[in-house]
Design a protein around this motif. Structure first.
Motif, PDB file in Angstrom:
ATOM      1  N   HIS A 123       0.851  -1.210   0.000  1.00 14.43           N
ATOM      2  CA  HIS A 123       0.000   0.000   0.000  1.00 14.43           C
ATOM      3  C   HIS A 123       0.877   1.248   0.000  1.00 14.43           C
ATOM      4  N   HIS A 125       1.459   5.352  -1.934  1.00 15.43           N
ATOM      5  CA  HIS A 125       1.007   6.437  -2.820  1.00 15.43           C
ATOM      6  C   HIS A 125       2.289   6.923  -3.488  1.00 15.43           C
ATOM      7  N   LYS A 337      -9.684   0.819  -5.478  1.00 10.55           N
ATOM      8  CA  LYS A 337      -9.555   1.187  -4.062  1.00 10.55           C
ATOM      9  C   LYS A 337     -10.733   2.058  -3.658  1.00 10.55           C
ATOM     10  N   HIS A 424      -5.560  -1.162   5.874  1.00 13.13           N
ATOM     11  CA  HIS A 424      -5.338  -0.654   7.239  1.00 13.13           C
ATOM     12  C   HIS A 424      -5.917  -1.597   8.301  1.00 13.13           C
ATOM     13  N   ASP A 487       2.010   2.611   3.359  1.00 13.63           N
ATOM     14  CA  ASP A 487       1.158   3.767   3.085  1.00 13.63           C
ATOM     15  C   ASP A 487       2.013   4.998   2.747  1.00 13.63           C
TER      16      ASP A 487
HETATM   17 ZN   LIG Z   1      -3.182   5.041   1.760  1.00 13.71          ZN
END
Ligand SMILES: [Zn+2]
Length: 593
Positions: A123, A125, A337, A424, A487
Motif C-alpha cells: 500500500h 502512494h 480502491k 489498514h 502507506d
Molecule cells: Zn493510503
C-alpha cells in the motif's frame, strides 16, 4: 535440493523443446512432407534434449556464500541462488548452485550476508511519495514554530502562482498538540497559496490565499464525508478534513506529465535504495498509469507496480474488460480502491462507539459511503466484472460494514478466488476476526502506523479498543492473511522500519520499550513473510514472486545485518547493500547507486 531444482528447470526446457517439436510437426504437415523428414526431426530434437541434460545452461548471475532466508517453507534457508535472465533457476548449497556457473556468469559473493526476497509494499502512494521527496518537509518539525519557519522559508523560493503542498505535518509532535491554522501561515506566506497535508492524508491546512482560491468561506457548508474546521465564530480555521480537502485540491493545478515522470523516477530510486522491489499503488490517477506505462516501455521501471485506481471509476476498467492483476510482471492493473472512513489521527475513523476523548464524535463515513448502499452497489458490479476490491477501513464499524458488503458480494457473485482486501484494518471489533477469515479477506496493514499512533491511540479510543488495534497476532491466530506495507508517504517507505515495528511494537516516543500491546507482536519470520509472500498473494502474484524459489522472478535483496539474530532494536538501522529486480542490480549500496 539443488538437483531437484535443476530438474524442474530442465523440465521447462523439455517443455520448450516440446513446443518446438509441435511447431515443426505443424510446419511439416503444412508443406505435406513425408514421414522421413518428420523422423529426422525427432532425431535432431532427441540429440538436443540429451545435450541440454548434460550441460545445464549457464546462469547469468549467481549469489553465493550467502545466508538466504527464502520465505519458501519447503526449504527455508540456502547458501546460494542462480539467476537466468529475470528468473531464479536454482536455490541450494554453494556446490549445488555452482553447477550453473559458466564462463560468462557474474558472481556476487555475499560474504555471509542475509539475502531476502525483495520487499513488496502492499500500500503506497508512489507519485505523492516521489513528489514529497521534493516538497517542504514538515513531518519531523517538533514545534509549531518550526512548522511555520519551514513554510516561511519555502515561501521565499516558491515562484509566483505556485502552490506549497505536501508537508506531512504531525501536530502530535508539538506541545500543545493543536491543529495549525491559517493565522499561523498568512503572515509568512502572503499571496502564495498553501495547502499542507497532515501526514495521514486525512486533513490539510490552507492559508487564506488557498481558501480564497477554493471559495471556502464561513457560509460554505461541510461537504458529505468532510469537515471544514471552524473557530467559535464559524469562520474556517484553514484545517479541512477528508472530503473538505477536495474543495481545495480541485483548484490546485494538476501535476504535468513531466512532473509525474520526475516524481516516479525519484520514487523508483528511493524504493530501490530500500530494497522495495514491488509496490501496490493505491488510489492512483490514470495519468499515473500513463506515466508508468511510458517508463515501462523505456525499460525504466526498477520496481514492479500494481495499480488500484478509485472504485468510483470502476466502470472505466470494466468497459475495457480489464480483470484482476492484468498486465505484465512490471505493470499491472485490475484492482480498485474504495474508502469507507477517515483516520484515527484526524478523528474521522468510523467507530461503533464515540471517541473516548470526544464523546459526541463516532467519526465519519467517507463521501463514497453516502449512502452506504452506493458503495455496496459499486462493489457488486466491479466484482462481477472481475475487478479486485481493496477498501480503506480503519474504525471498527467501518471495517464491519465493509465485511458485510464483501459477504453480500461473495453471496451474490459466487465463490471464486477474488482476494478481497481491507486496507489498514486498524481497529477491529472482537466479533469480526472470524468473519475476516471466513471471507478470505486480506488484512493489508502498515506496522509503522502502530508505533506511531501507539503514542496517543489509547487516549482516543480507550484500553479495550486499543487492545485490538493493529492486531497482527490475533489476525494470524485466526488464519487471516497479512500483507504488509507502509502507506508511503503517510509513513516512511523503509521496510526495515515496518519489520522493526511489527516485532517490537515499541512506540516512537520511547514509552513502550517492551511493546505497545505486546501480545500482538510478530516474529521476524512472520513479519518478513507478510512483507513478501503476503503482499504477493494480495496482488495475485504469489506464484511469481514473494519467495526465493526456482522459477520465480529474481527479485531479492542483500542486507547489512542478520535481522533474525541482531537485537531487534537495531533492525531499524539495517541497510540494503544490493537490490536485485528481475536479475538486474538496481541498487548497489556499496557503490552508492
Ligand atoms: Zn493510503
Amino acid at each position: 535440493m539443488g538437483a531437484e531444482v535443476e530438474e524442474a528447470a530442465l523440465g521447462s526446457w523439455h517443455l520448450a523443446f516440446g513446443t518446438q517439436f509441435a511447431a515443426i510437426l505443424v510446419f511439416c504437415m503444412k508443406i505435406r512432407i513425408g514421414i522421413f523428414p518428420l523422423a529426422f526431426g525427432f532425431v535432431i530434437l532427441g540429440s538436443a534434449l540429451l545435450h541440454s541434460a548434460q550441460d545445464v545452461p549457464a546462469a547469468d548471475l549467481i549469489i553465493d556464500h550467502a545466508n538466504i532466508w527464502t520465505v519458501d517453507s519447503t526449504h527455508p534457508s540456502a547458501q546460494a541462488v542462480a539467476i537466468l535472465r529475470d528468473r531464479i533457476v536454482a536455490v541450494g548449497t554453494d556446490a549445488e548452485v555452482g553447477a550453473w556457473r559458466g564462463p560468462a556468469t557474474k558472481v556476487i559473493d555475499a560474504g555471509g550476508k542475509l539475502v531476502l526476497p525483495g520487499f513488496n509494499d502492499s500500500h503506497v502512494h508512489f507519485v505523492t511519495g516521489g513528489s514529497q521527496l521534493d516538497n517542504v518537509q514538515l513531518n519531523d518539525a517538533t514545534s509549531v514554530q518550526e512548522f511555520v519557519r519551514r513554510i516561511a522559508e519555502r515561501a521565499k523560493t516558491t515562484p509566483k502562482g505556485s502552490w506549497i503542498l505536501g508537508g506531512d505535518w504531525d501536530e502530535t509532535k508539538w506541545t500543545p498538540a493543536e491543529l495549525p491554522t491559517k493565522e499561523m501561515l498568512d503572515p509568512v506566506t502572503g499571496d502564495t497559496p498553501v495547502f499542507v497535508s497532515r501526514y495521514d492524508g486525512h486533513m490539510g491546512v490552507a492559508n487564506s490565499a488557498a481558501l480564497r482560491a477554493a471559495g471556502i468561506t464561513a457560509q460554505t457548508p461541510d461537504p458529505p464525508g468532510g469537515v471544514i474546521v471552524r473557530d467559535p465564530k464559524g469562520n474556517p480555521t484553514g484545517a479541512l478534513k477528508d472530503a473538505a480537502a477536495d474543495l481545495v485540491f480541485k483548484v490546485v493545478p494538476p501535476l504535468t506529465h513531466e512532473d509525474r515522470l520526475h516524481a516516479i523516477k525519484r520514487a523508483l530510486a528511493h524504493a530501490a535504495s530500500l530494497g522495495v522491489t514491488s509496490v501496490q499503488h493505491m488510489s492512483a490517477d490514470y495519468a499515473d498509469i500513463a506515466a508508468y506505462s511510458e517508463l515501462r516501455d523505456r525499460n525504466e521501471l526498477t520496481t514492479r507496480i500494481y495499480v488500484a485506481p478509485l472504485i468510483t471509476e470502476y466502470e472505466d476498467l470494466t468497459k475495457v474488460g480489464v480483470r484482476r492483476a492484468f498486465g505484465d510482471s512490471y505493470l499491472r492493473i485490475g484492482a480498485v480502491k474504495g474508502f469507507a472512513d477517515g483516520s484515527l489521527g484526524s478523528r474521522t475513523a468510523y467507530f461503533f462507539e464515540p471517541f473516548s476523548d470526544t464523546p459526541n464524535n463516532r467519526g465519519l463515513l467517507s463521501d463514497e459511503m453516502q449512502p452506504p448502499s452506493a458503495m455496496r452497489d459499486r462493489m457488486l458490479k466491479a466484482d462481477a466484472a472481475g475487478i479486485q476490491l481493496c477498501t480503506h477501513a480503519i474504525g471498527d464499524q467501518a471495517i464491519s460494514m465493509i465485511l458485510d458488503f464483501y459477504a453480500d458480494v461473495a453471496k451474490q457473485n459466487g465463490m471464486i478466488d477474488r482476494r478481497f482486501r481491507i486496507e489498514h484494518a486498524q481497529h477491529m471489533a472482537a466479533k469480526d476476526f472470524d468473519r475476516f477469515a471466513q471471507l478470505g479477506v486480506i488484512a493489508s496493514m502498515q506496522p509503522y502506523h502502530a508505533i506511531d499512533d501507539g503514542r496517543w491511540a489509547e487516549s482516543r479510543i480507550g484500553q479495550d479498543r486499543a487492545s485490538r488495534t493493529y492486531a497482527f497476532r490475533t489476525f494470524l491466530d485466526h488464519h487471516v492473511r497479512l500483507a504488509f506495507g507502509t502507506d508511503w508517504d503517510v509513513a516512511p517507505l523503509n521496510p526495515m522500519l515496518g519489520v522493526y515495528a511489527a516485532i517490537t511494537r515499541a512506540t516512537l516516543d520511547g514509552k513502550n520499550p517492551n511493546g505497545w500491546f505486546p501480545k500482538q507482536k510478530l516474529t521476524v519470520a512472520e513479519a518478513v513473510e507478510a512483507y513478501t509472500m503476503g503482499s504477493a498473494y494480495a496482488e495475485f502474484q504469489d506464484k511469481e514472486k514473494g519467495s526465493i524459489t526456482a522459477g520465480k522472478l529474481a527479485d531479492l535483496v542483500i542486507v547489512s545485518n542478520d535481522i533474525f539474530k541482531i537485537d531487534p532494536v537495531k533492525i531499524r538501522d539495517v541497510t540494503v547493500l544490493k537490490t536485485i529486480v528481475g536479475g538486474k542490480v538496481v541498487w548497489d549500496g556499496e557503490a552508492g547507486k
